[in-house]
Design an enzyme around this catalytic site. Sequence first.
Site, PDB file in Angstrom:
ATOM      1  N   ASP A  12       1.380  35.235   5.753  1.00 56.89           N
ATOM      2  CA  ASP A  12       1.508  36.322   4.773  1.00 56.89           C
ATOM      3  C   ASP A  12       1.683  37.602   5.586  1.00 56.89           C
ATOM      4  O   ASP A  12       0.750  38.104   6.194  1.00 56.89           O
ATOM      5  CB  ASP A  12       0.230  36.377   3.923  1.00 56.89           C
ATOM      6  CG  ASP A  12       0.171  37.615   3.028  1.00 56.89           C
ATOM      7  OD1 ASP A  12       1.153  38.372   2.972  1.00 56.89           O
ATOM      8  OD2 ASP A  12      -0.884  37.807   2.379  1.00 56.89           O
ATOM      9  N   LYS A  75       6.514  47.633   6.611  1.00 57.88           N
ATOM     10  CA  LYS A  75       7.155  46.704   5.668  1.00 57.88           C
ATOM     11  C   LYS A  75       7.888  47.458   4.560  1.00 57.88           C
ATOM     12  O   LYS A  75       8.847  46.953   3.989  1.00 57.88           O
ATOM     13  CB  LYS A  75       6.074  45.791   5.084  1.00 57.88           C
ATOM     14  CG  LYS A  75       6.541  44.753   4.087  1.00 57.88           C
ATOM     15  CD  LYS A  75       5.380  43.828   3.753  1.00 57.88           C
ATOM     16  CE  LYS A  75       5.641  42.960   2.548  1.00 57.88           C
ATOM     17  NZ  LYS A  75       4.462  42.119   2.241  1.00 57.88           N
ATOM     18  N   GLU A 176       5.587  36.003  -2.564  1.00 59.12           N
ATOM     19  CA  GLU A 176       4.128  36.099  -2.471  1.00 59.12           C
ATOM     20  C   GLU A 176       3.407  35.606  -3.740  1.00 59.12           C
ATOM     21  O   GLU A 176       2.493  34.788  -3.645  1.00 59.12           O
ATOM     22  CB  GLU A 176       3.738  37.537  -2.105  1.00 59.12           C
ATOM     23  CG  GLU A 176       4.093  37.833  -0.650  1.00 59.12           C
ATOM     24  CD  GLU A 176       4.135  39.311  -0.292  1.00 59.12           C
ATOM     25  OE1 GLU A 176       3.733  40.154  -1.115  1.00 59.12           O
ATOM     26  OE2 GLU A 176       4.580  39.619   0.820  1.00 59.12           O
ATOM     27  N   ASP A 198      -0.059  40.974  -8.554  1.00 60.19           N
ATOM     28  CA  ASP A 198      -0.295  41.106  -7.111  1.00 60.19           C
ATOM     29  C   ASP A 198      -0.096  42.562  -6.687  1.00 60.19           C
ATOM     30  O   ASP A 198       1.036  43.040  -6.575  1.00 60.19           O
ATOM     31  CB  ASP A 198       0.678  40.171  -6.366  1.00 60.19           C
ATOM     32  CG  ASP A 198       0.526  40.242  -4.850  1.00 60.19           C
ATOM     33  OD1 ASP A 198      -0.241  41.075  -4.343  1.00 60.19           O
ATOM     34  OD2 ASP A 198       1.199  39.452  -4.156  1.00 60.19           O
TER      35      ASP A 198
HETATM   36  N1  LIG Z   1     -12.575  46.813  -2.533  1.00 63.61           N
HETATM   37  C1  LIG Z   1     -11.386  47.394  -2.637  1.00 63.61           C
HETATM   38  N2  LIG Z   1     -11.128  48.281  -3.629  1.00 63.61           N
HETATM   39  C2  LIG Z   1      -9.927  48.893  -3.728  1.00 63.61           C
HETATM   40  N3  LIG Z   1      -8.907  48.657  -2.895  1.00 63.61           N
HETATM   41  C3  LIG Z   1      -9.102  47.784  -1.898  1.00 63.61           C
HETATM   42  C4  LIG Z   1     -10.327  47.093  -1.721  1.00 63.61           C
HETATM   43  N4  LIG Z   1     -10.210  46.274  -0.647  1.00 63.61           N
HETATM   44  C5  LIG Z   1      -8.964  46.455  -0.166  1.00 63.61           C
HETATM   45  N5  LIG Z   1      -8.292  47.349  -0.910  1.00 63.61           N
HETATM   46  C6  LIG Z   1      -6.916  47.835  -0.707  1.00 63.61           C
HETATM   47  O1  LIG Z   1      -6.029  46.744  -0.752  1.00 63.61           O
HETATM   48  C7  LIG Z   1      -4.887  47.041   0.038  1.00 63.61           C
HETATM   49  C8  LIG Z   1      -4.609  45.883   0.960  1.00 63.61           C
HETATM   50  O2  LIG Z   1      -4.378  44.767   0.200  1.00 63.61           O
HETATM   51  P1  LIG Z   1      -3.670  43.489   0.819  1.00 63.61           P
HETATM   52  O3  LIG Z   1      -4.269  43.144   2.111  1.00 63.61           O
HETATM   53  O4  LIG Z   1      -3.660  42.481  -0.264  1.00 63.61           O
HETATM   54  O5  LIG Z   1      -2.221  44.109   1.030  1.00 63.61           O
HETATM   55  P2  LIG Z   1      -1.013  43.561   1.898  1.00 63.61           P
HETATM   56  O6  LIG Z   1      -0.888  42.103   1.685  1.00 63.61           O
HETATM   57  O7  LIG Z   1      -1.150  44.056   3.272  1.00 63.61           O
HETATM   58  O8  LIG Z   1       0.200  44.351   1.244  1.00 63.61           O
HETATM   59  P3  LIG Z   1       1.475  43.850   0.423  1.00 63.61           P
HETATM   60  O9  LIG Z   1       1.122  42.570  -0.219  1.00 63.61           O
HETATM   61  O10 LIG Z   1       1.669  44.964  -0.562  1.00 63.61           O
HETATM   62  O11 LIG Z   1       2.563  43.779   1.409  1.00 63.61           O
HETATM   63  C9  LIG Z   1      -5.202  48.289   0.833  1.00 63.61           C
HETATM   64  O12 LIG Z   1      -4.542  49.395   0.253  1.00 63.61           O
HETATM   65  C10 LIG Z   1      -6.703  48.405   0.666  1.00 63.61           C
HETATM   66  O13 LIG Z   1      -7.132  49.747   0.714  1.00 63.61           O
HETATM   67 MG   LIG Z   2      -0.021  40.977   0.130  1.00 61.63          MG
END
Ligand SMILES: Nc1ncnc2c1ncn2[C@@H]1O[C@H](COP(=O)(O)OP(=O)(O)OP(=O)(O)O)[C@@H](O)[C@H]1O
Ligand SMILES: [Mg+2]
Length: 508
Positions: A12, A75, A176, A198
Site C-alpha cells: 500500500d 503521491k 485501494e 477511504d
Molecule cells: N486518530 C486519528 N484521527 C484523525 N486523523 C488521523 C488519526 N490517525 C491518523 N490520522 C490521519 O490519517 C492520515 C493518514 O492515513 P493513512 O495512513 O490511511 O493515509 P495514506 O494511506 O498514507 O494516504 P492515501 O491513502 O490518501 O494515499 C493522516 O492525515 C493522519 O493525520
Molecule cells: Mg491509504
Amino acid sequence: MPLPPDTIIGIDLGTTNSCGAIAHGDGQVKLIPYKGGDYTIPSIYAIDDKGHELIGHEAKRQWQLNPRNTLYATKRLIGRAPKDDVVESVQKSVQYRVHAGTQNDVALDCHGRTFHVPEISAKILAKIRDVASDHLGFKVQRAVVTVPAYFTDRQRQAVKEAGTLIDLEVVRIINEPTAAALAYGIGKRLDERVLVYDLGGGTFDVSIIEIRERVFEVKATGGDIFLGGIDFDNAIIEHVLDDFRKKHGIDLSSDPVAMQRIKDLAERTKIDLSARGEAPFSIPFITMTPQGQPLNMDVKFDRKLLEALTQHLVDRTLKIMGAVMVDAGITAKDIDEVMLVGGQTRMPIIQDRLTRFFGKPPSKGVHPDEAVAIGAALYGWSLQESSDLKIQLLDVIPMAIGIEQAGGTMHVVFPRNAAIPNAKTVAATSSVDGQKELVVRIFQGDHPETARNELLGEFTFSGVRPCRAGEVRLEIMFEVNIEGILTMSAKDLDTGRKMQTTVRVASA
Ligand SMILES: Nc1ncnc2c1ncn2[C@@H]1O[C@H](COP(=O)(O)OP(=O)(O)OP(=O)(O)O)[C@@H](O)[C@H]1O
Ligand SMILES: [Mg+2]
C-alpha cells in the site's frame, strides 16, 4: 513453510504512510514489521546535510530541521502535468521546491538534486521491498501495488514506472478500496453489498462493491485525489497562522522551519482531538519580534473548532459518496456494510455523519491502516502459481476515457464506471486529401470539454494510405486492461493492415 522466491507481496503506497504485507501458503496474511515494530512507514524521503539518504521514520524524525530537503506527500504529484492547478496548490503547502520536469511532468528538488516523482515513489517501494526481503530471507522481486481508485491511466503508469526503476515487477495495480474489500471479504463466504469510504492522508475514494464469495464486483467508484488528512491539517494551519497574524502582526508562512513545526503539531493536535475534546496548540519560541524578543504560539483548540474548520471537507466526501450511490443506482438501505479505511476516518464526526446517513454504525471488520496492504497481499497470493486461492475482481474505470473531436469536445469511448477489462473500437477517417498521419488525442475525465480533462497522450498513426479526405476507413481499438491501463492499436479496414502507433505524452 519456506516461501517460494516467486512470492508476490502486497504494498500500500500511501500519501503519508506505506505498508507491506505477505500472504502465507495457507492464505494467512502477515504485515511486514519495520525496526521498532511498526507496520507502516512514513512515505517520506530526505537527504541530510551530509548527503545521506533517509527514508521513512528516519526522514520524518528530521523533517522539522530540514524542511527544504524532506519530500513528503509526493503521491499527490505523481503522473501529473506541471500546469495542473494541483501542482500549484501543493507548492503552496510544502516546503520543498516543486517545478516543471522535462517530460511534461513534475520535478522535485532535494539537496541540490532534481527528481521525477516516480523516482521518489521508487525509493519508498525499495525501502519496503528491502525490509520485506530481510524479513523473509530472500530478495522480493514481485508485488501487487495499490493506487487510489480515482487515479487516472497516467498516474497508474507512473506507479508502474516507479517499480521498473528498482527492478520490482509490479505484477498488478489494484484499487485501494477494492483491496480493502478483499481484506474484509476473503474467507467469509459473503453475499453482501459494501460501501468502502477511504479517507487517507492525501486522497478520498469511495467504492460500492458486491461481494459474492470470491467474486468482488465494483458497481461504481468515485473520489477526489486531492482530499485527505493533509487538507484537515492545512485547515488547522491556516487558522493558527491567522490567529498569530492577528495577535502579533507577523506572517509565519514564509518561514520554513516554523511552518514545519506548525505542520507537525497540527497533525498531532488533530489526532489528539479524535480521542479527547480539547488540545492546546502551543509552540515555544516560534519566532522573534523585530526587537529580538522570542514569541510563542498559543492557541486554544477543541474538537468543536476542528469540526467547524473542516466541515466543508467532510461535506465534500459525503457529496461524492452520494454521487457514487446515484451512479450505482442504490440508496442507503441497499448497503449491507459501510467499511472505513484510512487514518482520517478515525475522526469521530466522520463516523457520526456516516452513522446518521446509513442509519447504522460503520463496520469494524477491517483495520483502517492495514486493510489495503492485506488485500493487496491476498491478491498477490492468488496470482501465484502455487496458490489455490482464486479471486475474481471486476473493477471499473473511475472517469470517462475518450478522444478529442473537432471543437475540443470529448468523444467518450468508455464512460465512467465502465467495467474493466474492456475493449472498444472507434471508426476514424482522414480529414484532408493525401493525409499520411492521423493524430488522436486521448483524454480522461468527465467534462464534455477536453481542455477540462486530463490529457493522457497523443497517438500518431503513421502509414495511412494517401487518398481523398474521408476515404480512408480506420478502426481504432482501445483496450483498458484489468489495471485500468489503456493501450491502443489501429487497423485500415480496406487493406487489413495494422497501423503502427507511437505514444508520446503531449507537451501541450
Ligand atoms: N486518530 C486519528 N484521527 C484523525 N486523523 C488521523 C488519526 N490517525 C491518523 N490520522 C490521519 O490519517 C492520515 C493518514 O492515513 P493513512 O495512513 O490511511 O493515509 P495514506 O494511506 O498514507 O494516504 P492515501 O491513502 O490518501 O494515499 C493522516 O492525515 C493522519 O493525520
Ligand atoms: Mg491509504
